[in-house]
Design a protein around this motif. Structure first.
Motif, mmCIF file in Angstrom:
data_model
loop_
_atom_site.group_PDB
_atom_site.id
_atom_site.type_symbol
_atom_site.label_atom_id
_atom_site.label_comp_id
_atom_site.label_asym_id
_atom_site.label_seq_id
_atom_site.Cartn_x
_atom_site.Cartn_y
_atom_site.Cartn_z
ATOM 1 N N UNK A 29 0.860 -1.175 0.000
ATOM 2 C CA UNK A 29 0.000 0.000 0.000
ATOM 3 C C UNK A 29 0.900 1.230 0.000
ATOM 4 N N UNK A 30 0.570 2.216 -0.810
ATOM 5 C CA UNK A 30 1.355 3.451 -0.873
ATOM 6 C C UNK A 30 0.482 4.624 -0.431
ATOM 7 N N UNK A 31 1.026 5.424 0.490
ATOM 8 C CA UNK A 31 0.353 6.642 0.939
ATOM 9 C C UNK A 31 1.308 7.811 0.773
ATOM 10 N N UNK A 32 0.876 8.836 0.035
ATOM 11 C CA UNK A 32 1.663 10.062 -0.114
ATOM 12 C C UNK A 32 1.039 11.164 0.730
ATOM 13 N N UNK A 33 1.873 11.933 1.397
ATOM 14 C CA UNK A 33 1.431 13.021 2.252
ATOM 15 C C UNK A 33 1.668 14.341 1.532
ATOM 16 N N UNK A 34 0.579 15.083 1.303
ATOM 17 C CA UNK A 34 0.618 16.216 0.389
ATOM 18 C C UNK A 34 1.027 17.537 1.029
ATOM 19 N N UNK A 35 1.405 17.508 2.311
ATOM 20 C CA UNK A 35 1.874 18.721 2.975
ATOM 21 C C UNK A 35 3.273 18.524 3.562
ATOM 22 N N UNK A 36 3.963 17.476 3.136
ATOM 23 C CA UNK A 36 5.193 17.073 3.831
ATOM 24 C C UNK A 36 6.378 16.955 2.892
ATOM 25 N N UNK A 37 7.556 16.919 3.542
ATOM 26 C CA UNK A 37 8.803 16.614 2.848
ATOM 27 C C UNK A 37 9.335 15.289 3.396
ATOM 28 N N UNK A 38 10.523 15.296 4.027
ATOM 29 C CA UNK A 38 11.167 14.032 4.404
ATOM 30 C C UNK A 38 10.795 13.539 5.804
#
Length: 301
Positions: free
Chosen positions: A271-280
């Motif tokens: 499962x892949x989750x991307x966080x749209x307000x974040x960097x590393x």
């Protein structure tokens, strides 16, 4: 909240070293514990401590530890580059898991280098007791990581790019101009918060006290790796990861899609989750959502 710390003997050849650990939560509860792999190589645990909240929100016991050469574990400044291998750190992880008697049932979460280590461990050693794996902002190879970093650098003004490349080429990594250029890059792609969280600053300060592991394994340059990890990759074995795996990164992460693509496309249960307000450092930048995603994943697989 139950908490304990200690040091575990770690045998390497004829020598015995110490691995420092911190456990938050009850390991006797019967709930599968989570082992935390910090990044770097060489960045100690304080910045990973937001994960301790899982011990109360989801009743998950959390095991932190400083990898050998780092933080509160044995420091080995005299060891040559040949000593610092991925196998060394996989052996240390095996030793820790055996010490706590959790070999038949545990989860792993690794951030950055920690995810590189975790993915290598899961794919190469295939521990049957590993029930869940989380790879946070981790690349599938060093080449792919450097590809991501250099593509991100191209978005900055030409003068800044040239300063970075010249300083790395000429060994001017402690110059004021290099530090100023890297500060701009890091505010966009390492941590977007202002000010930076104290736990992150604490980890970076501890890292700076002893750069042995960092220097030998990845070096201090940000956009090229000429150290022992330069040829590291799990691209060809990542499909051997058998357990359910959660892959996360931030929209402005140092590790972009090119870095995680092999995880997402080749791990059988992923499962892949991307966080749209974040960097590393998503664990700070979108802490509430990150902990909810991690906690939900760990308790439902």
């Amino acid at each position: 909240m139950i908490e304990s710390t200690g040091r575990i003997p770690f045998q390497v050849g004829d020598e015995t070293f110490k691995t420092w650990y911190r456990v938050v939560g009850d390991l006797t509860s019967g709930i599968r514990p989570l082992v935390v792999l910090h990044g770097g190589p060489g960045i100690p645990n304080p910045y990973m401590y937001p994960l301790e909240a899982l011990s109360t929100s989801h009743n998950i016991p959390v095991i932190f530890y400083d990898q050998i050469g780092v933080g509160n574990s044995s420091h080995l400044r005299e060891k040559p580059s040949s000593f610092w291998t991925v196998d060394l750190f996989m052996d240390e992880l095996d030793n820790l898991i055996h010490h706590f008697g959790i070999s038949d049932n545990f989860s792993l979460i690794g951030h950055s280098w920690g995810g590189m280590l975790g993915s290598n461990y899961a794919a190469a050693r295939r521990p049957p007791g590993l029930k869940a794996l989380i790879l946070s902002s981790s690349p599938a190879s060093v080449d792919l990581w450097m590809e991501c970093m250099n593509e991100l650098l191209e978005a900055f003004p030409g003068g800044m790019r040239e300063t970075v490349k010249r300083c790395e080429r000429d060994g001017l990594l402690e110059s004021e101009e290099y530090e100023e250029a890297m500060a701009l890059f890091n505010k966009k792609h390492l941590c977007k918060l202002d000010p930076w969280p104290q736990q992150l600053l604490d980890s970076l300060a501890l890292m700076a006290e002893d750069m042995t592991v960092t220097d030998h394994m990845c070096g201090r340059e940000a956009f090229v790796c000429n150290a022992t990890l330069k040829n590291w990759s799990v691209v060809d074995i990542v499909d051997q990861i058998a357990c359910p795996t959660l892959v996360t990164n931030g929209i402005d992460d140092e590790v972009q899609w090119a870095g995680i693509r092999d995880f997402v496309e080749k791990i059988p249960k992923v499962k892949w989750v991307r966080f749209d307000k974040s960097s590393h450092v998503v664990m700070f930048e979108e802490q509430k959502r990150y902990l909810a995603e991690v906690g939900s994943f760990l308790t439902t697989v």
